[in-house]
Design an enzyme around this catalytic site. Structure first.
Site, short mmCIF file in Angstrom:
data_model
loop_
_atom_site.label_atom_id
_atom_site.label_comp_id
_atom_site.label_asym_id
_atom_site.label_seq_id
_atom_site.Cartn_x
_atom_site.Cartn_y
_atom_site.Cartn_z
N MET A 91 8.75 -16.26 3.92
CA MET A 91 9.17 -14.60 5.53
C MET A 91 9.17 -13.45 5.47
O MET A 91 8.59 -12.79 4.13
CB MET A 91 10.82 -15.42 5.89
CG MET A 91 11.44 -15.59 4.86
SD MET A 91 13.00 -16.33 4.63
CE MET A 91 12.77 -18.47 3.77
N CYS A 92 9.56 -13.11 6.59
CA CYS A 92 10.11 -11.26 6.62
C CYS A 92 8.49 -11.49 6.15
O CYS A 92 7.69 -11.44 6.86
CB CYS A 92 11.22 -10.47 5.40
SG CYS A 92 11.51 -9.06 5.16
N ILE A 93 8.82 -10.00 4.74
CA ILE A 93 7.04 -8.83 4.56
C ILE A 93 6.37 -10.29 4.04
O ILE A 93 4.99 -9.85 3.26
CB ILE A 93 7.31 -7.89 4.62
CG1 ILE A 93 6.46 -7.14 3.93
CG2 ILE A 93 7.57 -8.38 3.05
CD1 ILE A 93 5.32 -6.93 5.45
N THR B 175 7.69 -17.33 9.29
CA THR B 175 8.98 -16.75 10.21
C THR B 175 9.59 -15.20 9.56
O THR B 175 9.32 -14.43 8.89
CB THR B 175 10.06 -17.01 9.95
OG1 THR B 175 10.96 -17.13 11.28
CG2 THR B 175 11.13 -17.34 8.87
#
Length: 217
Positions: free
Chosen positions: A134-136, A189
């Site tokens: 998720m995220c980066i 995500t």
């Protein structure tokens, strides 16, 4: 009970794991009736950032020790993780993913991923077990696997272009949704790449955990 590995990278969005993302991940796993097993690299952080001012501090901290703050002490060295003991693997974001689990923050498309994380993720994949990033954190996937994956970091065009340069297929995605590479059992995500608050981050993270657990059946 399914055991889900959660890879932490320190404590704090600017130099470690994004705390909301990590906590939401742990909560979603437990609420789903599974067990979270936390791991983190036992090594020096890339840097230490004052989260009040955003300025770098002249300190040295250990990623595993800092990760223990989130895991309430229940965290193991990443080097000890074994694919056979886990049913799935999830990696929250935060700059620690780009600084401590890899050097994407400084090297971009030429980055390298922590050797223990890379080996674990590859072993999980070879065993047919799902991965959630998720995220980066999805920025590490093209360096972990030598084949193209459908992934997302949200809608940031510049970062998406770097991921495609690295060989990934980037799929734009809103904060409350996920992108699933069904063939390779990889779920991603945007989380705080797009989220404006913890409630927005929770929507996509909860969907990611739910899908990862379905893929782990």
């Amino acid at each position: 009970m399914k055991k889900i590995g959660v890879i932490l990278s320190g404590c704090g969005v600017y130099d470690g794991s994004e705390i909301h993302e990590a906590t939401l991940t742990l909560l979603a796993i437990v609420r789903s009736g599974a067990q979270a097993v936390c791991f983190a690299p036992d090594k020096r952080q890339f840097d230490v950032v004052d989260h009040l001012s955003g300025e770098a501090m002249g300190e040295s901290r250990n990623v595993l020790i800092e990760s223990a703050r989130i895991a309430r002490g229940d965290v193991r060295p990443l080097a000890s993780a074994q694919a056979q003991e886990l049913d799935a693997l999830i990696v929250p974001g935060g700059f620690g993913a780009a600084k401590n689990l890899s050097n994407f923050a400084t090297q971009g498309a030429a980055c390298e991923v922590d050797a223990n994380l890379k080996a674990l993720a590859q072993a999980m994949h070879q065993a047919g077990k799902p991965l959630g990033f998720m995220c980066i954190a999805p920025a590490m996937l093209p360096k972990i696997f030598d084949f193209p994956l459908r992934i997302t970091i949200g809608t940031d065009i510049d970062t998406a272009e770097v991921l495609e340069e690295m060989g990934a297929e980037h799929v734009p995605c809103p904060v409350d949704d996920i992108v699933v590479d069904e063939d390779n059992k990889v779920v991603t995500t945007p989380a705080y790449m797009l989220a404006q608050n913890i409630a927005e981050a929770a929507e996509g993270i909860e969907k990611l955990v739910a899908r990862v657990l379905v893929l782990a059946e």
